[in-house]
Design a protein around this motif. Structure first.
Motif, PDB file in Angstrom:
ATOM      1  N   GLU A   1      45.193  24.388  30.727  1.00 39.00           N
ATOM      2  CA  GLU A   1      44.318  23.574  29.883  1.00 39.00           C
ATOM      3  C   GLU A   1      44.462  22.088  30.212  1.00 39.00           C
ATOM      4  O   GLU A   1      43.472  21.351  30.267  1.00 39.00           O
ATOM      5  CB  GLU A   1      44.656  23.822  28.409  1.00 39.00           C
ATOM      6  N   ILE A   2      45.690  21.661  30.456  1.00 36.81           N
ATOM      7  CA  ILE A   2      45.937  20.252  30.793  1.00 36.81           C
ATOM      8  C   ILE A   2      45.321  19.909  32.150  1.00 36.81           C
ATOM      9  O   ILE A   2      44.686  18.859  32.313  1.00 36.81           O
ATOM     10  CB  ILE A   2      47.450  19.964  30.788  1.00 36.81           C
ATOM     11  N   LEU A   3      45.479  20.798  33.117  1.00 41.85           N
ATOM     12  CA  LEU A   3      44.909  20.546  34.445  1.00 41.85           C
ATOM     13  C   LEU A   3      43.384  20.533  34.390  1.00 41.85           C
ATOM     14  O   LEU A   3      42.741  19.759  35.111  1.00 41.85           O
ATOM     15  CB  LEU A   3      45.409  21.596  35.432  1.00 41.85           C
ATOM     16  N   ALA A   4      42.806  21.386  33.532  1.00 43.44           N
ATOM     17  CA  ALA A   4      41.344  21.397  33.401  1.00 43.44           C
ATOM     18  C   ALA A   4      40.838  20.081  32.817  1.00 43.44           C
ATOM     19  O   ALA A   4      39.750  19.611  33.172  1.00 43.44           O
ATOM     20  CB  ALA A   4      40.916  22.571  32.524  1.00 43.44           C
ATOM     21  N   ARG A   5      41.634  19.467  31.941  1.00 46.10           N
ATOM     22  CA  ARG A   5      41.225  18.210  31.302  1.00 46.10           C
ATOM     23  C   ARG A   5      41.532  16.999  32.179  1.00 46.10           C
ATOM     24  O   ARG A   5      40.679  16.125  32.374  1.00 46.10           O
ATOM     25  CB  ARG A   5      41.923  18.068  29.955  1.00 46.10           C
ATOM     26  N   PHE A   6      42.751  16.925  32.702  1.00 45.82           N
ATOM     27  CA  PHE A   6      43.190  15.710  33.396  1.00 45.82           C
ATOM     28  C   PHE A   6      43.295  15.852  34.914  1.00 45.82           C
ATOM     29  O   PHE A   6      43.391  14.851  35.627  1.00 45.82           O
ATOM     30  CB  PHE A   6      44.545  15.259  32.851  1.00 45.82           C
ATOM     31  N   GLY A   7      43.346  17.072  35.415  1.00 43.42           N
ATOM     32  CA  GLY A   7      43.375  17.281  36.855  1.00 43.42           C
ATOM     33  C   GLY A   7      44.739  17.263  37.499  1.00 43.42           C
ATOM     34  O   GLY A   7      44.892  17.708  38.640  1.00 43.42           O
ATOM     35  N   THR A   8      45.735  16.756  36.799  1.00 43.65           N
ATOM     36  CA  THR A   8      47.070  16.660  37.379  1.00 43.65           C
ATOM     37  C   THR A   8      48.105  16.477  36.267  1.00 43.65           C
ATOM     38  O   THR A   8      47.748  16.323  35.098  1.00 43.65           O
ATOM     39  CB  THR A   8      47.156  15.488  38.377  1.00 43.65           C
ATOM     40  N   ILE A   9      49.359  16.479  36.655  1.00 44.57           N
ATOM     41  CA  ILE A   9      50.464  16.154  35.748  1.00 44.57           C
ATOM     42  C   ILE A   9      51.428  15.259  36.513  1.00 44.57           C
ATOM     43  O   ILE A   9      51.852  15.590  37.622  1.00 44.57           O
ATOM     44  CB  ILE A   9      51.196  17.422  35.251  1.00 44.57           C
ATOM     45  N   ASP A  10      51.764  14.109  35.933  1.00 44.83           N
ATOM     46  CA  ASP A  10      52.644  13.147  36.591  1.00 44.83           C
ATOM     47  C   ASP A  10      54.036  13.070  35.961  1.00 44.83           C
ATOM     48  O   ASP A  10      54.960  12.544  36.574  1.00 44.83           O
ATOM     49  CB  ASP A  10      52.023  11.746  36.548  1.00 44.83           C
ATOM     50  N   GLY A  11      54.158  13.547  34.739  1.00 41.10           N
ATOM     51  CA  GLY A  11      55.448  13.448  34.065  1.00 41.10           C
ATOM     52  C   GLY A  11      55.571  14.467  32.950  1.00 41.10           C
ATOM     53  O   GLY A  11      54.579  14.975  32.432  1.00 41.10           O
ATOM     54  N   LEU A  12      56.806  14.783  32.613  1.00 38.85           N
ATOM     55  CA  LEU A  12      57.104  15.740  31.552  1.00 38.85           C
ATOM     56  C   LEU A  12      58.254  15.214  30.725  1.00 38.85           C
ATOM     57  O   LEU A  12      59.283  14.795  31.269  1.00 38.85           O
ATOM     58  CB  LEU A  12      57.482  17.093  32.153  1.00 38.85           C
ATOM     59  N   VAL A  13      58.082  15.225  29.401  1.00 38.82           N
ATOM     60  CA  VAL A  13      59.161  14.869  28.481  1.00 38.82           C
ATOM     61  C   VAL A  13      59.474  16.107  27.645  1.00 38.82           C
ATOM     62  O   VAL A  13      58.642  16.555  26.849  1.00 38.82           O
ATOM     63  CB  VAL A  13      58.763  13.702  27.556  1.00 38.82           C
ATOM     64  N   ASN A  14      60.646  16.656  27.838  1.00 34.71           N
ATOM     65  CA  ASN A  14      61.058  17.866  27.126  1.00 34.71           C
ATOM     66  C   ASN A  14      61.718  17.489  25.802  1.00 34.71           C
ATOM     67  O   ASN A  14      62.941  17.470  25.675  1.00 34.71           O
ATOM     68  CB  ASN A  14      62.020  18.686  27.991  1.00 34.71           C
ATOM     69  N   ALA A  15      60.879  17.222  24.796  1.00 28.25           N
ATOM     70  CA  ALA A  15      61.396  16.780  23.506  1.00 28.25           C
ATOM     71  C   ALA A  15      61.472  17.896  22.475  1.00 28.25           C
ATOM     72  O   ALA A  15      61.873  17.661  21.332  1.00 28.25           O
ATOM     73  CB  ALA A  15      60.535  15.642  22.959  1.00 28.25           C
ATOM     74  N   ALA A  16      61.102  19.117  22.853  1.00 28.77           N
ATOM     75  CA  ALA A  16      61.212  20.239  21.916  1.00 28.77           C
ATOM     76  C   ALA A  16      62.691  20.614  21.763  1.00 28.77           C
ATOM     77  O   ALA A  16      63.436  20.662  22.737  1.00 28.77           O
ATOM     78  CB  ALA A  16      60.420  21.434  22.426  1.00 28.77           C
ATOM     79  N   GLY A  17      63.098  20.873  20.535  1.00 29.37           N
ATOM     80  CA  GLY A  17      64.490  21.262  20.308  1.00 29.37           C
ATOM     81  C   GLY A  17      64.952  20.850  18.929  1.00 29.37           C
ATOM     82  O   GLY A  17      64.138  20.610  18.026  1.00 29.37           O
ATOM     83  N   GLY A  18      66.247  20.756  18.759  1.00 31.34           N
ATOM     84  CA  GLY A  18      66.820  20.406  17.468  1.00 31.34           C
ATOM     85  C   GLY A  18      67.763  21.490  16.987  1.00 31.34           C
ATOM     86  O   GLY A  18      67.855  22.571  17.579  1.00 31.34           O
TER      87      GLY A  18
ATOM     88  N   LYS B   1      70.074  31.459  18.800  1.00 32.74           N
ATOM     89  CA  LYS B   1      68.719  30.906  18.674  1.00 32.74           C
ATOM     90  C   LYS B   1      68.706  29.406  18.966  1.00 32.74           C
ATOM     91  O   LYS B   1      67.785  28.893  19.606  1.00 32.74           O
ATOM     92  CB  LYS B   1      68.171  31.162  17.276  1.00 32.74           C
ATOM     93  N   ALA B   2      69.733  28.700  18.496  1.00 30.41           N
ATOM     94  CA  ALA B   2      69.819  27.260  18.751  1.00 30.41           C
ATOM     95  C   ALA B   2      70.010  26.987  20.238  1.00 30.41           C
ATOM     96  O   ALA B   2      69.429  26.043  20.791  1.00 30.41           O
ATOM     97  CB  ALA B   2      70.954  26.644  17.944  1.00 30.41           C
ATOM     98  N   ILE B   3      70.825  27.809  20.893  1.00 31.46           N
ATOM     99  CA  ILE B   3      71.026  27.654  22.337  1.00 31.46           C
ATOM    100  C   ILE B   3      69.715  27.895  23.072  1.00 31.46           C
ATOM    101  O   ILE B   3      69.319  27.126  23.960  1.00 31.46           O
ATOM    102  CB  ILE B   3      72.116  28.621  22.841  1.00 31.46           C
ATOM    103  N   GLU B   4      69.029  28.950  22.698  1.00 31.60           N
ATOM    104  CA  GLU B   4      67.771  29.290  23.374  1.00 31.60           C
ATOM    105  C   GLU B   4      66.719  28.206  23.177  1.00 31.60           C
ATOM    106  O   GLU B   4      66.040  27.810  24.142  1.00 31.60           O
ATOM    107  CB  GLU B   4      67.265  30.629  22.852  1.00 31.60           C
ATOM    108  N   LEU B   5      66.571  27.726  21.957  1.00 32.56           N
ATOM    109  CA  LEU B   5      65.550  26.705  21.684  1.00 32.56           C
ATOM    110  C   LEU B   5      65.779  25.452  22.521  1.00 32.56           C
ATOM    111  O   LEU B   5      64.845  24.927  23.150  1.00 32.56           O
ATOM    112  CB  LEU B   5      65.559  26.341  20.201  1.00 32.56           C
ATOM    113  N   ASN B   6      66.998  24.967  22.544  1.00 37.18           N
ATOM    114  CA  ASN B   6      67.276  23.695  23.216  1.00 37.18           C
ATOM    115  C   ASN B   6      67.414  23.829  24.729  1.00 37.18           C
ATOM    116  O   ASN B   6      67.023  22.906  25.457  1.00 37.18           O
ATOM    117  CB  ASN B   6      68.545  23.078  22.624  1.00 37.18           C
ATOM    118  N   LEU B   7      67.952  24.940  25.201  1.00 43.52           N
ATOM    119  CA  LEU B   7      68.142  25.110  26.640  1.00 43.52           C
ATOM    120  C   LEU B   7      66.928  25.758  27.288  1.00 43.52           C
ATOM    121  O   LEU B   7      66.319  25.193  28.195  1.00 43.52           O
ATOM    122  CB  LEU B   7      69.398  25.929  26.911  1.00 43.52           C
ATOM    123  N   TYR B   8      66.542  26.922  26.808  1.00 40.49           N
ATOM    124  CA  TYR B   8      65.375  27.590  27.397  1.00 40.49           C
ATOM    125  C   TYR B   8      64.092  26.824  27.090  1.00 40.49           C
ATOM    126  O   TYR B   8      63.142  26.844  27.883  1.00 40.49           O
ATOM    127  CB  TYR B   8      65.254  29.023  26.893  1.00 40.49           C
TER     128      TYR B   8
END
Length: 273
Positions: free
Chosen positions: A81-98, A121-128
C-alpha cells in the motif's frame, strides 16, 4: 550539500510503526517538520488518522495504514500500500513496542511463579515487532541501495531495571539485532544502507504511566528513583528525541551504523555518586 541540507528529510518516505503511541506522535511531528513523507502504522484507526491530520497541518504528506506489526502478511500488505502511494521507502522507524502489564514482576510477587506467557508476549512484541517490519520494509531500502532504519532500544538493555523482565530481554535482543543487521546490510548492499537504535531514557507514556504516576498524578517511588539517578534530575519529554531521530534518518549521519544512541539526560553515564 550544506550542513543544513544534510539534516533535511525533504521528499524522503519514512515508515513509522507504533505511530499511534506517545513517542510515535513525536517522531511523526519531527519527520513532518523535516520535510519527510510519512506512512503511519498502528492498530488504532482513530489515533492513526489524528496523526495524519497533524502531519498534514505541518505541511507533510501522510497516510495511515492500519497494521499489526506482529502479523507478517499484514506488514507485507502495508508495504504494498505504501509503495502504491509513494513509490518507494527511504526510512523505517520501529516504534511499535512497550511493556505489557502482565509481564511486570512486582517486588511482592514470587519471582518463579510469575506468568511466563506474558513475559514471552512482551519479548515477542518488542523484538519480533522490530524484526518483522525490518525484514519487510528493509528489503525495499536495501534493494534501492540507500536508506536508514531506526530501532528503539532502552536503558533496560544496558542497565538492570527491576520488574520488567520481558522488556529487558527483548531490548537486549534489539541491540544485538541492530548490530548484526547493520553489519549484514552494509556488507551485502553497500555503505548507504544503515541501521541504528535510539535508547530513550525514562519518558512518561501510556505504557508506563501506571508504573510512574499515582492516581493523583504525583510520581511513584519508582519514578522518583529514575529522577534521582538522572543528572538532569527529571524525566524526558518526547520532543527531546526528535533531534536524534532526524539526525539518524538523514544524510547527516551517513557514517553512523550499528550504534545505539542514548537520549536519557545522563542516566546511563552516571554512577550515582
Amino acid at each position: 550539500m550544506s550542513i543544513l541540507d544534510q539534516f533535511s528529510l525533504k521528499d524522503k518516505v519514512i515508515v513509522v510503526t507504533g505511530g499511534t503511541g506517545i513517542l510515535g506522535e513525536s517522531f511523526i511531528q519531527a519527520i513532518a517538520q523535516a520535510g519527510g513523507k510519512i506512512a503511519i502504522l498502528g492498530r488504532n484507526k482513530d489515533k492513526a488518522n489524528e496523526r495524519v491530520a497533524m502531519a498534514q497541518r505541518l505541511g507533510a504528506e501522510a497516510i495511515a495504514v492500519i497494521t499489526n506489526v506482529m502479523d507478517e502478511q499484514e506488514v507485507i500488505k502495508a508495504k504494498n500500500e505504501i509503495l502504491a502511494r509513494f513509490g518507494t521507502i527511504d526510512g523505517l522507524v520501529n516504534a511499535a513496542g512497550g511493556n505489557i502489564p502482565g509481564a511486570t514482576i512486582s517486588m511482592g510477587d514470587n519471582l518463579f511463579e510469575s506468568e511466563i506467557t506474558d513475559t514471552i508476549k512482551a519479548i515477542e512484541l518488542n523484538l519480533y515487532g522490530t524484526i518483522i517490519p525490518t525484514h519487510i520494509f528493509g528489503q525495499v531500502i536495501a534493494e534501492k541501495g540507500k536508506g536508514s532504519i531506526i530501532n528503539i532500544s532502552s536503558l533496560a538493555a544496558s542497565r538492570s531495571i527491576t520488574r520488567v523482565l520481558g522488556y529487558t530481554v527483548a531490548k537486549h535482543g534489539v541491540d544485538g539485532y541492530t548490530k548484526w543487521m547493520a553489519t549484514e546490510l552494509s556488507l551485502r548492499y553497500g555503505d548507504k544502507v544503515r541501521i541504528n537504535a535510539i535508547a530513550p531514557g525514562v519518558f512518561l507514556t501510556e505504557q508506563n504511566r501506571t508504573l510512574l504516576t499515582n492516581t493523583d498524578g504525583t510520581f511513584t517511588d519508582r519514578a522518583q528513583k529514575f529522577v534521582n539517578n538522572t543528572p538532569y534530575s527529571r524525566l524526558g519529554e518526547p520532543q527531546e528525541l526528535q533531534g536524534t531521530l532526524v539526525y539518524l534518518l538523514s544524510d547527516a549521519s551517513a557514517f553512523v551504523n550499528g550504534e545505539t544512541i542514548f537520549v536519557d539526560g545522563g542516566f546511563n553515564a552516571w554512577s550515582g555518586v
